[in-house]
Scaffold this active site. Sequence first.
Site, PDB file in Angstrom:
ATOM      1  N   ARG A  12      44.038 -67.722 -50.716  1.00  0.00           N
ATOM      2  CA  ARG A  12      45.150 -67.679 -49.749  1.00  0.00           C
ATOM      3  C   ARG A  12      44.884 -66.623 -48.665  1.00  0.00           C
ATOM      4  O   ARG A  12      44.470 -66.954 -47.558  1.00  0.00           O
ATOM      5  CB  ARG A  12      46.479 -67.412 -50.490  1.00  0.00           C
ATOM      6  CG  ARG A  12      47.725 -67.737 -49.651  1.00  0.00           C
ATOM      7  CD  ARG A  12      48.124 -66.654 -48.663  1.00  0.00           C
ATOM      8  NE  ARG A  12      48.425 -65.370 -49.299  1.00  0.00           N
ATOM      9  CZ  ARG A  12      48.612 -64.254 -48.601  1.00  0.00           C
ATOM     10  NH1 ARG A  12      48.544 -64.261 -47.283  1.00  0.00           N
ATOM     11  NH2 ARG A  12      48.853 -63.101 -49.221  1.00  0.00           N
ATOM     12  N   ASP A  13      45.041 -65.368 -48.999  1.00  0.00           N
ATOM     13  CA  ASP A  13      44.849 -64.310 -47.997  1.00  0.00           C
ATOM     14  C   ASP A  13      43.421 -64.372 -47.451  1.00  0.00           C
ATOM     15  O   ASP A  13      43.182 -64.133 -46.261  1.00  0.00           O
ATOM     16  CB  ASP A  13      45.097 -62.943 -48.652  1.00  0.00           C
ATOM     17  CG  ASP A  13      45.524 -61.869 -47.670  1.00  0.00           C
ATOM     18  OD1 ASP A  13      45.504 -62.125 -46.449  1.00  0.00           O
ATOM     19  OD2 ASP A  13      45.868 -60.761 -48.113  1.00  0.00           O
ATOM     20  N   HIS A 203      48.555 -54.276 -53.253  1.00  0.00           N
ATOM     21  CA  HIS A 203      47.757 -55.243 -52.474  1.00  0.00           C
ATOM     22  C   HIS A 203      47.169 -54.455 -51.308  1.00  0.00           C
ATOM     23  O   HIS A 203      47.895 -54.080 -50.383  1.00  0.00           O
ATOM     24  CB  HIS A 203      48.681 -56.374 -52.010  1.00  0.00           C
ATOM     25  CG  HIS A 203      48.064 -57.370 -51.096  1.00  0.00           C
ATOM     26  ND1 HIS A 203      47.903 -58.706 -51.450  1.00  0.00           N
ATOM     27  CD2 HIS A 203      47.574 -57.281 -49.832  1.00  0.00           C
ATOM     28  CE1 HIS A 203      47.342 -59.371 -50.452  1.00  0.00           C
ATOM     29  NE2 HIS A 203      47.146 -58.531 -49.450  1.00  0.00           N
ATOM     30  N   HIS A 205      44.129 -53.454 -48.347  1.00  0.00           N
ATOM     31  CA  HIS A 205      43.060 -53.921 -47.442  1.00  0.00           C
ATOM     32  C   HIS A 205      42.123 -52.752 -47.151  1.00  0.00           C
ATOM     33  O   HIS A 205      42.520 -51.583 -47.208  1.00  0.00           O
ATOM     34  CB  HIS A 205      43.665 -54.501 -46.164  1.00  0.00           C
ATOM     35  CG  HIS A 205      44.198 -55.893 -46.357  1.00  0.00           C
ATOM     36  ND1 HIS A 205      43.587 -57.007 -45.854  1.00  0.00           N
ATOM     37  CD2 HIS A 205      45.280 -56.339 -47.028  1.00  0.00           C
ATOM     38  CE1 HIS A 205      44.277 -58.095 -46.196  1.00  0.00           C
ATOM     39  NE2 HIS A 205      45.314 -57.715 -46.903  1.00  0.00           N
ATOM     40  N   CYS A 236      45.593 -60.904 -42.287  1.00  0.00           N
ATOM     41  CA  CYS A 236      46.726 -61.688 -41.807  1.00  0.00           C
ATOM     42  C   CYS A 236      46.509 -62.057 -40.344  1.00  0.00           C
ATOM     43  O   CYS A 236      46.272 -61.169 -39.519  1.00  0.00           O
ATOM     44  CB  CYS A 236      48.013 -60.885 -41.972  1.00  0.00           C
ATOM     45  SG  CYS A 236      49.437 -61.690 -41.230  1.00  0.00           S
ATOM     46  N   ASN A 245      40.511 -57.796 -47.510  1.00  0.00           N
ATOM     47  CA  ASN A 245      41.159 -57.209 -48.686  1.00  0.00           C
ATOM     48  C   ASN A 245      40.176 -56.339 -49.459  1.00  0.00           C
ATOM     49  O   ASN A 245      38.958 -56.487 -49.342  1.00  0.00           O
ATOM     50  CB  ASN A 245      41.588 -58.333 -49.641  1.00  0.00           C
ATOM     51  CG  ASN A 245      42.874 -59.000 -49.239  1.00  0.00           C
ATOM     52  OD1 ASN A 245      43.952 -58.556 -49.589  1.00  0.00           O
ATOM     53  ND2 ASN A 245      42.765 -60.082 -48.483  1.00  0.00           N
TER      54      ASN A 245
HETATM   55  N1  COA Z   1      55.949 -75.635 -44.497  1.00  0.00           N
HETATM   56  C1  COA Z   1      55.681 -76.624 -43.601  1.00  0.00           C
HETATM   57  N2  COA Z   1      56.347 -76.808 -42.466  1.00  0.00           N
HETATM   58  C2  COA Z   1      57.352 -75.971 -42.208  1.00  0.00           C
HETATM   59  C3  COA Z   1      57.702 -74.938 -43.065  1.00  0.00           C
HETATM   60  C4  COA Z   1      56.960 -74.774 -44.251  1.00  0.00           C
HETATM   61  N3  COA Z   1      57.215 -73.796 -45.129  1.00  0.00           N
HETATM   62  N4  COA Z   1      58.735 -74.269 -42.550  1.00  0.00           N
HETATM   63  C5  COA Z   1      59.049 -74.852 -41.383  1.00  0.00           C
HETATM   64  N5  COA Z   1      58.206 -75.895 -41.172  1.00  0.00           N
HETATM   65  C6  COA Z   1      58.212 -76.811 -40.034  1.00  0.00           C
HETATM   66  C7  COA Z   1      59.591 -77.380 -39.750  1.00  0.00           C
HETATM   67  O1  COA Z   1      59.823 -78.528 -40.532  1.00  0.00           O
HETATM   68  C8  COA Z   1      59.516 -77.685 -38.287  1.00  0.00           C
HETATM   69  O2  COA Z   1      58.768 -78.872 -38.103  1.00  0.00           O
HETATM   70  P1  COA Z   1      59.118 -79.905 -36.926  1.00  0.00           P
HETATM   71  O3  COA Z   1      58.865 -79.145 -35.653  1.00  0.00           O
HETATM   72  O4  COA Z   1      58.143 -81.006 -37.150  1.00  0.00           O
HETATM   73  O5  COA Z   1      60.541 -80.254 -37.137  1.00  0.00           O
HETATM   74  C9  COA Z   1      58.665 -76.548 -37.756  1.00  0.00           C
HETATM   75  O6  COA Z   1      57.872 -76.075 -38.870  1.00  0.00           O
HETATM   76  C10 COA Z   1      59.481 -75.390 -37.203  1.00  0.00           C
HETATM   77  O7  COA Z   1      60.438 -75.023 -38.190  1.00  0.00           O
HETATM   78  P2  COA Z   1      61.231 -73.628 -38.118  1.00  0.00           P
HETATM   79  O8  COA Z   1      62.076 -73.524 -39.323  1.00  0.00           O
HETATM   80  O9  COA Z   1      61.892 -73.499 -36.776  1.00  0.00           O
HETATM   81  O10 COA Z   1      60.050 -72.584 -38.286  1.00  0.00           O
HETATM   82  P3  COA Z   1      59.525 -71.498 -37.248  1.00  0.00           P
HETATM   83  O11 COA Z   1      58.850 -72.142 -36.103  1.00  0.00           O
HETATM   84  O12 COA Z   1      60.607 -70.516 -37.002  1.00  0.00           O
HETATM   85  O13 COA Z   1      58.372 -70.819 -38.147  1.00  0.00           O
HETATM   86  C11 COA Z   1      57.616 -70.282 -40.371  1.00  0.00           C
HETATM   87  C12 COA Z   1      58.727 -70.144 -39.325  1.00  0.00           C
HETATM   88  C13 COA Z   1      57.975 -69.332 -41.489  1.00  0.00           C
HETATM   89  C14 COA Z   1      57.579 -71.701 -40.872  1.00  0.00           C
HETATM   90  C15 COA Z   1      56.255 -69.919 -39.722  1.00  0.00           C
HETATM   91  O14 COA Z   1      56.374 -68.761 -38.972  1.00  0.00           O
HETATM   92  C16 COA Z   1      55.182 -69.737 -40.770  1.00  0.00           C
HETATM   93  O15 COA Z   1      54.758 -70.684 -41.426  1.00  0.00           O
HETATM   94  N6  COA Z   1      54.678 -68.536 -40.940  1.00  0.00           N
HETATM   95  C17 COA Z   1      53.666 -68.264 -41.939  1.00  0.00           C
HETATM   96  C18 COA Z   1      53.029 -66.957 -41.677  1.00  0.00           C
HETATM   97  C19 COA Z   1      51.923 -66.682 -42.632  1.00  0.00           C
HETATM   98  O16 COA Z   1      51.499 -67.485 -43.432  1.00  0.00           O
HETATM   99  N7  COA Z   1      51.411 -65.449 -42.539  1.00  0.00           N
HETATM  100  C20 COA Z   1      50.331 -65.005 -43.357  1.00  0.00           C
HETATM  101  C21 COA Z   1      50.750 -64.695 -44.734  1.00  0.00           C
HETATM  102  S1  COA Z   1      51.771 -63.281 -44.861  1.00  0.00           S
HETATM  103 ZN    ZN Z   2      46.767 -59.157 -47.471  1.00  0.00          ZN
END
Ligand code: COA
Ligand code: ZN
Length: 304
Positions: A12-13, A203, A205, A236, A245
């Site tokens: 994942r990370d 955790h 880095h 990240c 990490n």
């Molecule tokens: N898995 C898949 N799709 C997702 C989702 C999830 N967990 N959460 C939201 N979506 C989709 C929605 O269905 C929507 O799709 P659409 O445009 O086709 O309708 C779209 O994403 C936007 O949804 P919204 O709730 O407005 O999300 P957002 O744009 O505010 O983004 C997150 C929020 C959390 C989904 C996004 O910022 C994210 O995935 N971040 C992950 C960060 C990450 O992994 N960082 C590293 C690890 S710490």
């Molecule tokens: Zn990390």
Amino acid sequence: MERVIVNDVAPRDGLQNEPAAVSSADRVRLVNALVHAGLPAVEVASFVSPTAVPNMAGADELVAGLDLDRARFSALVPNRKGYERARAAGMRGVAVVLAATETMNVRNINMSLGRAVQVCTEVLQQARHDGLATRAYVSTAFECPFEGVVADSEVERLAAAMFAAGAEEVVVADTIGAGNPKRAKELFGRLVAAFGPSPLAAHLHDTRALALANAWQALECGIRNFDASAGGLGGCPFAPGAAGNLATEDLVSLLQQAGFHTGVDLAALLSVVEHIGTLVGRPVGGRSLPWLQRRNGTQNRCGG
Ligand code: COA
Ligand code: ZN
């Protein structure tokens, strides 16, 4: 011999930030290889937006390819939708992700700090209700790339909120590797005093080459749960300056030399590290890699 649990987060990370996408089938093989090397726990994927993190697409498919009885698997979930996807895929453990500052939450998951606490709380409560194992990251716990140094009292406040919401474990994450041994001793010491050592994990880095030193401080404070990433892969995408990490091989090597039991076979882990190099198309490996290779009489095919 005292046991330390190492949770490998390379799938994942480690892979989330790599330029090369790795197929679900290759990710399944990686997870299986880590388990075969003796890792008792693996963070296998994140159920996040594929637009935000393209490399984590296909998490559902990946989980379908795993034998979920083999180890303690978890997946990162940023919101309700991610949780529902993880649960539908069959995950038995999830990790919510809360950053310690306002800006980092906005950059990472598009939520204010207050909203992130609320969403993490709801997801943790639902997960406990559904009988899943629960972890909560408190990320950028030492320093935020946007807001600077984070107060230990704030980390304690957020950890307390996550425990109150049902987190069985709070993972104190130095997302950008800005901690140093002095601060690590203070922060982990404070948190252990507040919550006891057993529900806490570290955790770390290795951005400034201090991850191992910080891990030692966490150990000295009583912490016995660590995240690490085989080959030192990781970072990240939303935290500028984040480097890899703490490498699992470095941590396990330290733990073995200090007389802790991890269950990890370092020779088998070395093969996994070399394999990761072929998956990501560049040499990877922790600081102990050359020594481990000499000890095992193996040649690093990746040239690292
Ligand atoms: N898995 C898949 N799709 C997702 C989702 C999830 N967990 N959460 C939201 N979506 C989709 C929605 O269905 C929507 O799709 P659409 O445009 O086709 O309708 C779209 O994403 C936007 O949804 P919204 O709730 O407005 O999300 P957002 O744009 O505010 O983004 C997150 C929020 C959390 C989904 C996004 O910022 C994210 O995935 N971040 C992950 C960060 C990450 O992994 N960082 C590293 C690890 S710490
Ligand atoms: Zn990390």
